[in-house]
Scaffold this motif. Structure first.
Motif, PDB file in Angstrom:
ATOM      1  N   GLN A  62       0.832  -1.205   0.000  1.00 35.03           N
ATOM      2  CA  GLN A  62       0.000   0.000   0.000  1.00 35.03           C
ATOM      3  C   GLN A  62       0.867   1.256   0.000  1.00 35.03           C
ATOM      4  O   GLN A  62       0.591   2.223  -0.702  1.00 35.03           O
ATOM      5  N   VAL A  63       1.928   1.201   0.810  1.00 34.87           N
ATOM      6  CA  VAL A  63       2.821   2.363   0.900  1.00 34.87           C
ATOM      7  C   VAL A  63       3.458   2.639  -0.452  1.00 34.87           C
ATOM      8  O   VAL A  63       3.505   3.773  -0.916  1.00 34.87           O
ATOM      9  N   GLN A 114       1.093   4.302  -2.797  1.00 28.59           N
ATOM     10  CA  GLN A 114       0.946   5.739  -2.558  1.00 28.59           C
ATOM     11  C   GLN A 114       2.179   6.510  -3.010  1.00 28.59           C
ATOM     12  O   GLN A 114       2.069   7.641  -3.485  1.00 28.59           O
ATOM     13  N   GLU A 115       3.336   5.876  -2.879  1.00 31.51           N
ATOM     14  CA  GLU A 115       4.565   6.530  -3.312  1.00 31.51           C
ATOM     15  C   GLU A 115       4.517   6.808  -4.813  1.00 31.51           C
ATOM     16  O   GLU A 115       4.951   7.853  -5.274  1.00 31.51           O
ATOM     17  N   THR A 142       1.960   9.842  -5.435  1.00 31.24           N
ATOM     18  CA  THR A 142       2.453  11.187  -5.125  1.00 31.24           C
ATOM     19  C   THR A 142       3.928  11.312  -5.485  1.00 31.24           C
ATOM     20  O   THR A 142       4.767  10.559  -5.002  1.00 31.24           O
ATOM     21  N   VAL A 197       6.628  12.063  -2.499  1.00 32.40           N
ATOM     22  CA  VAL A 197       7.048  10.918  -1.696  1.00 32.40           C
ATOM     23  C   VAL A 197       8.042  10.065  -2.470  1.00 32.40           C
ATOM     24  O   VAL A 197       8.999   9.541  -1.922  1.00 32.40           O
ATOM     25  N   GLU A 229      11.435  11.559  -2.238  1.00 28.85           N
ATOM     26  CA  GLU A 229      11.919  11.322  -0.874  1.00 28.85           C
ATOM     27  C   GLU A 229      12.435   9.884  -0.753  1.00 28.85           C
ATOM     28  O   GLU A 229      13.490   9.632  -0.185  1.00 28.85           O
ATOM     29  N   ARG A 263      16.202   8.507   0.125  1.00 28.94           N
ATOM     30  CA  ARG A 263      16.344   7.534   1.210  1.00 28.94           C
ATOM     31  C   ARG A 263      17.121   6.307   0.724  1.00 28.94           C
ATOM     32  O   ARG A 263      18.003   5.803   1.405  1.00 28.94           O
ATOM     33  N   SER A 310      17.221   1.457  11.079  1.00 26.92           N
ATOM     34  CA  SER A 310      16.225   2.424  11.538  1.00 26.92           C
ATOM     35  C   SER A 310      15.676   3.270  10.391  1.00 26.92           C
ATOM     36  O   SER A 310      14.574   3.797  10.482  1.00 26.92           O
ATOM     37  N   ARG A 311      16.437   3.409   9.278  1.00 34.21           N
ATOM     38  CA  ARG A 311      16.013   4.231   8.142  1.00 34.21           C
ATOM     39  C   ARG A 311      15.059   3.501   7.215  1.00 34.21           C
ATOM     40  O   ARG A 311      14.497   4.096   6.315  1.00 34.21           O
ATOM     41  N   ARG A 312      14.956   2.222   7.376  1.00 39.31           N
ATOM     42  CA  ARG A 312      14.144   1.393   6.471  1.00 39.31           C
ATOM     43  C   ARG A 312      12.794   2.011   6.163  1.00 39.31           C
ATOM     44  O   ARG A 312      12.027   2.383   7.038  1.00 39.31           O
ATOM     45  N   LYS A 318       3.561   9.507   5.597  1.00 43.94           N
ATOM     46  CA  LYS A 318       3.406   8.111   5.244  1.00 43.94           C
ATOM     47  C   LYS A 318       2.848   7.316   6.428  1.00 43.94           C
ATOM     48  O   LYS A 318       1.955   6.495   6.286  1.00 43.94           O
ATOM     49  N   GLN A 329      -5.117   3.311   7.451  1.00 46.58           N
ATOM     50  CA  GLN A 329      -5.527   2.017   6.917  1.00 46.58           C
ATOM     51  C   GLN A 329      -5.670   0.974   8.008  1.00 46.58           C
ATOM     52  O   GLN A 329      -6.512   0.092   7.924  1.00 46.58           O
ATOM     53  N   ILE A 344      12.986   5.846  18.428  1.00 44.38           N
ATOM     54  CA  ILE A 344      14.049   5.204  17.655  1.00 44.38           C
ATOM     55  C   ILE A 344      15.394   5.875  17.927  1.00 44.38           C
ATOM     56  O   ILE A 344      16.390   5.208  18.225  1.00 44.38           O
ATOM     57  N   ILE A 373      19.087   4.374  19.329  1.00 40.90           N
ATOM     58  CA  ILE A 373      20.377   4.366  18.622  1.00 40.90           C
ATOM     59  C   ILE A 373      21.454   4.991  19.513  1.00 40.90           C
ATOM     60  O   ILE A 373      22.578   4.489  19.587  1.00 40.90           O
ATOM     61  N   ILE A 403      14.382  -1.784  16.964  1.00 41.53           N
ATOM     62  CA  ILE A 403      14.441  -0.783  15.894  1.00 41.53           C
ATOM     63  C   ILE A 403      13.936  -1.385  14.574  1.00 41.53           C
ATOM     64  O   ILE A 403      13.191  -0.737  13.841  1.00 41.53           O
ATOM     65  N   ARG A 456       9.988  -1.715  14.154  1.00 41.84           N
ATOM     66  CA  ARG A 456       9.216  -0.488  14.138  1.00 41.84           C
ATOM     67  C   ARG A 456       8.146  -0.498  13.047  1.00 41.84           C
ATOM     68  O   ARG A 456       8.412  -0.737  11.877  1.00 41.84           O
TER      69      ARG A 456
END
Lengths: 191, 191
Positions: free
Chosen positions: A5-6, A9-10, A13, A16, A19, A23, A189-191, B2, B9, B109, B113, B188, B191
């Motif tokens: 779903q994410v 939406q990416e 838009t 996103v 972005e 990332r 953590s950035r996932r 996001k 949802q 988060i 870290i 982490i 999440r």
């Protein structure tokens, strides 16, 4: 399902999506940095193991207290140091393959956690070897009057210098391991 | 943004909402485990510091080689061991407050870290102290014939036993630190 779903939406838009691309490239950059640091750490442990393993000094005279020849095997702690560095070197070589895969599959999470676990254990082994060797080197330099342990560096001067120098590569690798583990947590953590 | 959509949802579909609740309670459970392990590690380092710091042995006789009294301060490595364990104990007490906050705010988060970074450094300090002390204890037990270092444990038997025992708490804390860092990475990644 949630991930799909994410992504949906990416695509919808544009903002996103940009972005997400940023990332992605940062994650890939961190993975490449991980690979480079592992190569440096491997070189550090290899240098330490070789420097300690090939150290020997033959004295031109014999006294009541010292032998002709000093090699690293005379002190069990130095043997452990060489073994610890060899293990760390072998592990780092193996981990390079996984690290390389992470550059391609930058979204992998489980394999990163496995790497963190092994990094931690190997860092512990390396720290154990390096600090035990440091304790013995410091004793060899200064001796201990209370325990009546003589400073053997007065006789084995070049042996001591080389042994002290061989610690550097090991400590460098330990610092790199700390950075590697922090990097892995950041990527997760950035996932 | 996001995250808000995902939450939206989750509210719409009941199934995802249940999954999210499970995920939340597991995260909270891991945070509580983190807190308990930190308390245990703090007790381990405190026990080690006290056991080593209060060790002394007075011999009923004097010889050419040994003194009347042995205390931990006679060997710089043991002093470092006590300092390392005290630092780790102080840090663990401080980290308990952050760990407690994580039980309430389980989605945090960045603070996790930061904890990983400090856990790693303090684990390194603790490992350094413990393995350096182990190297000296092993030398005190066995001596080294080549360097002509005598096994002082023959005279200071109870001193040596107590010192060896004090290492246990420190190694326990190191193992707990490894588990703590792995736990943090797991939380982490969930999440």
């Amino acid at each position: 399902m949630k991930a799909a779903q994410v992504v949906d939406q990416e695509v919808q838009t544009g903002k996103v999506s940009i972005e997400s691309t940023t990332r992605r490239s940062v994650s890939r950059g961190l993975s490449i940095l991980d690979f480079i640091l592992r190569v440096l750490a491997a070189l550090g442990t290899l240098a330490s193991a070789i420097a300690m393993g090939t150290t020997k000094q033959t004295l031109p005279f014999v006294t009541r207290f010292v032998r002709f020849k000093a090699v690293y095997k005379d002190l069990p702690t130095f043997t452990f140091f060489v073994i610890a560095n060899s293990i760390a070197f072998g592990y780092l070589l193996l981990s390079l393959t996984i690290s390389f895969l992470h550059i391609v599959k930058y979204k992998a999470i489980n394999s990163r956690i496995v790497l963190i676990v092994f990094d931690l254990v190997i860092m512990g082994v390396l720290m154990g070897g390096a600090s035990a060797a440091t304790a013995i080197v410091s004793l060899a330099h200064d001796g201990n009057t209370i325990a009546n342990w003589f400073p053997i560096c007065r006789q084995f001067n070049s042996f001591c210098q080389r042994v002290s120098g061989s610690l550097i590569g090991s400590y460098l690798a330990i610092v790199l391991f700390i950075i590697l583990i922090i990097l892995s947590s950041l990527v997760i953590s950035r996932r």
